[in-house]
Design a protein around this motif. Structure first.
Motif, mmCIF file in Angstrom:
data_model
loop_
_atom_site.group_PDB
_atom_site.id
_atom_site.type_symbol
_atom_site.label_atom_id
_atom_site.label_comp_id
_atom_site.label_asym_id
_atom_site.label_seq_id
_atom_site.Cartn_x
_atom_site.Cartn_y
_atom_site.Cartn_z
ATOM 1 N N GLU A 2 -27.612 -32.775 -7.456
ATOM 2 C CA GLU A 2 -28.004 -31.675 -8.064
ATOM 3 C C GLU A 2 -29.047 -31.059 -6.959
ATOM 4 O OE1 GLU A 2 -29.862 -32.384 -11.747
ATOM 5 O OE2 GLU A 2 -27.952 -32.607 -12.784
ATOM 6 N N GLN A 3 -30.036 -32.040 -6.447
ATOM 7 C CA GLN A 3 -30.725 -31.569 -5.521
ATOM 8 C C GLN A 3 -30.057 -31.185 -4.120
ATOM 9 O OE1 GLN A 3 -33.855 -34.629 -5.013
ATOM 10 N NE2 GLN A 3 -35.101 -34.098 -6.744
ATOM 11 N N MET A 4 -29.177 -31.536 -4.013
ATOM 12 C CA MET A 4 -28.340 -31.222 -2.596
ATOM 13 C C MET A 4 -27.672 -29.972 -2.648
ATOM 14 S SD MET A 4 -26.749 -34.834 -1.369
ATOM 15 C CE MET A 4 -25.977 -34.096 0.014
ATOM 16 N N GLU A 5 -27.440 -29.484 -3.936
ATOM 17 C CA GLU A 5 -26.705 -28.225 -4.019
ATOM 18 C C GLU A 5 -27.308 -27.216 -3.193
ATOM 19 O OE1 GLU A 5 -25.182 -26.949 -7.802
ATOM 20 O OE2 GLU A 5 -25.129 -28.787 -8.425
ATOM 21 N N GLY A 6 -26.567 -26.528 -2.402
ATOM 22 C CA GLY A 6 -27.126 -25.374 -1.574
ATOM 23 C C GLY A 6 -27.230 -25.898 -0.164
ATOM 24 N N HIS A 7 -27.397 -26.966 -0.020
ATOM 25 C CA HIS A 7 -27.666 -27.608 1.447
ATOM 26 C C HIS A 7 -26.346 -27.680 2.146
ATOM 27 C CE1 HIS A 7 -29.164 -30.250 4.509
ATOM 28 N NE2 HIS A 7 -30.510 -29.769 4.249
ATOM 29 N N ASP A 8 -26.276 -27.756 3.567
ATOM 30 C CA ASP A 8 -25.068 -27.964 4.247
ATOM 31 C C ASP A 8 -24.702 -29.210 4.290
ATOM 32 O OD1 ASP A 8 -25.763 -25.459 5.366
ATOM 33 O OD2 ASP A 8 -26.797 -26.354 7.109
ATOM 34 N N LEU A 9 -25.181 -30.121 3.573
ATOM 35 C CA LEU A 9 -24.613 -31.640 3.603
ATOM 36 C C LEU A 9 -23.733 -31.918 2.293
ATOM 37 C CD1 LEU A 9 -27.214 -33.878 5.304
ATOM 38 C CD2 LEU A 9 -24.885 -33.212 6.265
ATOM 39 N N TYR A 10 -23.989 -30.770 1.527
ATOM 40 C CA TYR A 10 -23.498 -31.025 -0.016
ATOM 41 C C TYR A 10 -22.009 -30.820 0.066
ATOM 42 C CZ TYR A 10 -22.160 -30.050 -4.959
ATOM 43 O OH TYR A 10 -21.519 -30.107 -5.997
ATOM 44 N N ASN A 11 -21.611 -30.142 1.158
ATOM 45 C CA ASN A 11 -19.871 -29.854 1.040
ATOM 46 C C ASN A 11 -19.521 -31.102 2.061
ATOM 47 O OD1 ASN A 11 -19.962 -27.394 0.067
ATOM 48 N ND2 ASN A 11 -20.535 -26.343 2.225
ATOM 49 N N GLU A 12 -20.259 -31.903 2.831
ATOM 50 C CA GLU A 12 -19.729 -32.723 3.485
ATOM 51 C C GLU A 12 -19.673 -34.035 2.455
ATOM 52 O OE1 GLU A 12 -21.214 -34.003 7.250
ATOM 53 O OE2 GLU A 12 -22.239 -32.050 7.416
ATOM 54 N N LEU A 13 -20.716 -34.231 1.342
ATOM 55 C CA LEU A 13 -20.897 -35.198 0.394
ATOM 56 C C LEU A 13 -19.550 -34.937 -0.415
ATOM 57 C CD1 LEU A 13 -22.290 -37.292 -1.443
ATOM 58 C CD2 LEU A 13 -23.094 -35.450 -2.601
ATOM 59 N N GLU A 14 -19.117 -33.560 -0.760
ATOM 60 C CA GLU A 14 -18.178 -33.595 -1.788
ATOM 61 C C GLU A 14 -16.806 -33.821 -1.130
ATOM 62 O OE1 GLU A 14 -18.470 -31.215 -5.204
ATOM 63 O OE2 GLU A 14 -17.389 -29.584 -4.208
ATOM 64 N N ALA A 15 -16.651 -33.592 0.390
ATOM 65 C CA ALA A 15 -15.308 -33.690 0.868
ATOM 66 C C ALA A 15 -15.230 -35.452 0.870
ATOM 67 C CB ALA A 15 -15.445 -33.264 2.498
ATOM 68 N N VAL A 16 -16.235 -36.214 1.140
ATOM 69 C CA VAL A 16 -16.309 -37.621 1.310
ATOM 70 C C VAL A 16 -15.996 -38.337 -0.183
ATOM 71 C CG1 VAL A 16 -17.728 -39.746 1.506
ATOM 72 C CG2 VAL A 16 -17.614 -38.059 3.111
ATOM 73 N N VAL A 17 -16.547 -37.840 -1.108
ATOM 74 C CA VAL A 17 -16.280 -38.320 -2.679
ATOM 75 C C VAL A 17 -14.939 -37.925 -2.980
ATOM 76 C CG1 VAL A 17 -18.638 -38.411 -2.896
ATOM 77 C CG2 VAL A 17 -17.411 -36.365 -3.786
ATOM 78 N N LYS A 18 -14.465 -36.763 -2.674
ATOM 79 C CA LYS A 18 -13.034 -36.234 -2.992
ATOM 80 C C LYS A 18 -11.935 -37.358 -2.344
ATOM 81 C CE LYS A 18 -13.645 -31.601 -4.298
ATOM 82 N NZ LYS A 18 -13.163 -29.992 -4.052
ATOM 83 N N GLN A 19 -12.412 -37.516 -1.188
ATOM 84 C CA GLN A 19 -11.467 -38.657 -0.248
ATOM 85 C C GLN A 19 -11.371 -39.989 -1.039
ATOM 86 O OE1 GLN A 19 -13.094 -38.887 3.741
ATOM 87 N NE2 GLN A 19 -12.196 -37.062 4.364
ATOM 88 N N HIS A 20 -12.106 -40.054 -1.884
ATOM 89 C CA HIS A 20 -12.359 -41.316 -2.604
ATOM 90 C C HIS A 20 -11.786 -41.280 -3.985
ATOM 91 C CE1 HIS A 20 -14.590 -42.521 1.036
ATOM 92 N NE2 HIS A 20 -13.995 -43.646 0.814
ATOM 93 N N GLY A 21 -11.161 -40.233 -4.222
ATOM 94 C CA GLY A 21 -10.597 -40.018 -5.759
ATOM 95 C C GLY A 21 -11.522 -39.504 -6.724
ATOM 96 N N PHE A 22 -12.886 -38.806 -6.251
ATOM 97 C CA PHE A 22 -13.606 -38.216 -7.393
ATOM 98 C C PHE A 22 -13.199 -36.713 -7.361
ATOM 99 C CE2 PHE A 22 -15.761 -42.033 -6.249
ATOM 100 C CZ PHE A 22 -16.278 -42.500 -7.626
ATOM 101 N N SER A 23 -13.208 -36.162 -8.355
ATOM 102 C CA SER A 23 -12.912 -34.647 -8.541
ATOM 103 C C SER A 23 -13.879 -33.712 -7.791
ATOM 104 C CB SER A 23 -12.677 -34.147 -10.184
ATOM 105 O OG SER A 23 -13.947 -34.264 -10.604
ATOM 106 N N ASP A 24 -15.196 -34.153 -7.765
ATOM 107 C CA ASP A 24 -16.415 -33.326 -7.275
ATOM 108 C C ASP A 24 -17.548 -34.242 -7.134
ATOM 109 O OD1 ASP A 24 -17.493 -33.381 -9.898
ATOM 110 O OD2 ASP A 24 -16.662 -31.496 -10.325
ATOM 111 N N ALA A 25 -18.690 -33.779 -6.539
ATOM 112 C CA ALA A 25 -19.757 -34.561 -6.194
ATOM 113 C C ALA A 25 -20.379 -34.752 -7.866
ATOM 114 C CB ALA A 25 -20.798 -33.660 -5.318
#
Length: 191
Positions: free
Chosen positions: A77-100
């Motif tokens: 929640e704290q990361m939302e809006g930060h540039d790294l949020y999208n990178e986090l979401e991409a990594v977790v999606k690669q590991h099978g999660f629907s979103d961060a």
């Protein structure tokens, strides 16, 4: 007189219990492995996340204790809006999660179960020690009431974290036990 129809009672119960159904979904071996793999992948981005921690530090220093029961989801929640949020979401999606957010909720459950396992048999002794420490704080003639209250607040946070961990579902603890070594390795800060 306005009364509920007997046919509505089961529907109302179903609606009231719906939030608990999401928690009732068991952690699977695959979900746990995916979470651990995502942590390992995120370790490679550690320098970038250090910058994020520096950016978020002034916002976090509001005097509130960190909610250990929501460690991952509150971080997301704290990361939302930060540039790294999208990178986090991409990594977790690669590991099978629907979103961060799903990843964060899963991490919360895994770490709650891990804490419960680690505390295990020690919880009774820890409760006794904390109760004794609270008694010592309350009876200390060398502390002001404000100092005592500050110490009580700190102890309350620790007791709350212990209580949260002790409420981890047995199914989550059973599912996590075979993965403890891998989880410890993925979270080892000396890597």
């Amino acid at each position: 007189m306005n009364r509920f129809s007997p046919a509505l009672v089961p529907l109302l119960l179903l609606l009231l219990l719906a939030p608990f159904a999401a928690q009732a979904e068991t952690l699977t071996d695959q979900t746990i492995r995916s979470f651990i793999s995502s942590l390992e992948a995120l370790q490679g981005m550690e320098d970038e996340y250090d910058d994020l921690t520096d950016d978020l530090a002034p916002e976090e220093d509001d005097g509130e204790a960190l909610d250990m029961s929501r460690l991952f989801s509150s971080s997301v929640e704290q990361m939302e809006g930060h540039d790294l949020y999208n990178e986090l979401e991409a990594v977790v999606k690669q590991h099978g999660f629907s979103d961060a957010e799903q990843w964060g909720r899963t991490g919360d459950r895994i770490f709650q179960a891990w804490s419960a396992i680690e505390m295990g048999e020690q919880s009774g002794q820890m409760n006794q020690e904390m109760a004794k420490a609270m008694e010592e704080i309350n009876n200390n003639p060398h502390m002001s009431e404000a100092q005592k209250q500050q110490m009580r607040d700190m102890m309350g946070g620790a007791m709350s974290a212990m209580e949260t961990a002790s409420n981890a579902p047995e199914a989550d603890k059973r599912a996590l036990r075979p993965h403890l070594d891998a989880l410890r390795a993925a979270t080892d800060s000396d890597r």
